[in-house]
Design an enzyme around this catalytic site. Structure first.
Site: not given
Ligand code: 23J
Ligand code: MN
Length: 257
Positions: A73, A79
């Site tokens: 992904h 994000h």
């Molecule tokens: C949210 C919080 C920590 C992490 C992640 C997502 C991911 O690895 C990601 O897939 O974006 S480490």
């Molecule tokens: Mn991710």
């Protein structure tokens, strides 16, 4: 010959190989597991709508449920809190989804130490051998971790202290994101950050610095051993989920043989 006609001829003649860097997507696809107290994503699942039966006599189809960050992904800037004013996944310009790739092989080091962290000096060594990182390109971190993808426990490699998977140090992540011409970081592991990165300063530095710089992440890549150190063209196709923080992606590489 026009360049696209040349490309098609080369693909047909196999002098340009199309390498699929995408992990197969199924109920067995490994999924990130964050420690308490954080919320977690749901794995891939599907529900059959019909299969050539009374629910649909001539057709087979499924409904899907999955997180935006499951399997191979793409991480978009929004994000992360540091990139909250940046692009969502639907806003990434298609031109940026076709880009050069630099492949840095640390698989021997990651085999010896699952907590291996890439440092700027490793990248400097790579540049000494291959030349500068490509403008607008991806740095693909080849760790060999994909060999574990068939087994969620081996892939996450967690013990009572948390997951142990290779990645990038906080200082190196900052330098790569802020001082180099890269467009993003691609990895074989479940996220762009190392397994132990929840304890780094800042936590999850690859997410923090790359997404904060308006750059991108790609995860759970495979077949990186089939790419040259420099010269491959990467095509990343995340689903354009409106306001999405990222999305499942088909990722292909074009490699000249
Ligand atoms: C949210 C919080 C920590 C992490 C992640 C997502 C991911 O690895 C990601 O897939 O974006 S480490
Ligand atoms: Mn991710």
């Amino acid at each position: 010959m026009p360049v696209l006609a040349q490309l098609l001829a080369a693909v047909a003649a196999r002098s340009v190989e199309v390498v699929d860097l995408t992990a197969p997507l199924s109920e067995r696809t490994p999924v990130l597991r964050l420690p308490e107290p954080f919320a977690n994503t749901v794995p891939f699942s599907r529900r059959e709508i019909s299969r050539y039966d009374e629910r649909g006599p001539a057709w087979y189809w499924n409904d899907l449920e999955m997180g935006e960050h499951v399997g191979t992904h793409f991480d978009a800037p929004v994000h992360w809190a540091t990139g909250r004013d940046g692009e969502d996944v639907s806003q990434v310009a298609p031109q940026r989804l076709v880009a050069p790739a630099a492949v840095l092989d640390v698989s021997a080091r990651a085999a010896a130490d699952p907590d291996f962290l890439l440092e700027a000096e490793h990248v400097r060594d790579w540049e000494g051998e291959h030349g500068p990182l490509p403008e607008g390109g991806w740095l693909l971190l080849r760790t060999g971790w994909n060999a574990r993808a068939g087994d969620q426990d081996a892939f996450l490699n967690a013990d009572e202290r948390g997951p142990h998977t290779p990645g990038v140090s906080a200082a190196c992540a900052r330098w790569l994101a802020e001082e180099t011409p890269l467009i993003g970081l691609g990895v074989e592991t479940v996220g762009t950050d190392a397994g132990a990165a929840h304890g780094f300063d800042p936590p999850f530095p690859c997410h923090s610095y790359f997404l904060g710089a308006g750059k991108y992440g790609l995860t759970q890549l495979r077949n990186l051993d089939r790419l040259p150190a420099l010269g491959a063209v990467l095509i990343a196709g995340p689903l354009p989920i409106v306001a999405g923080s990222g999305g499942p992606a088909r990722v292909l590489a074009l490699v000249e043989r």
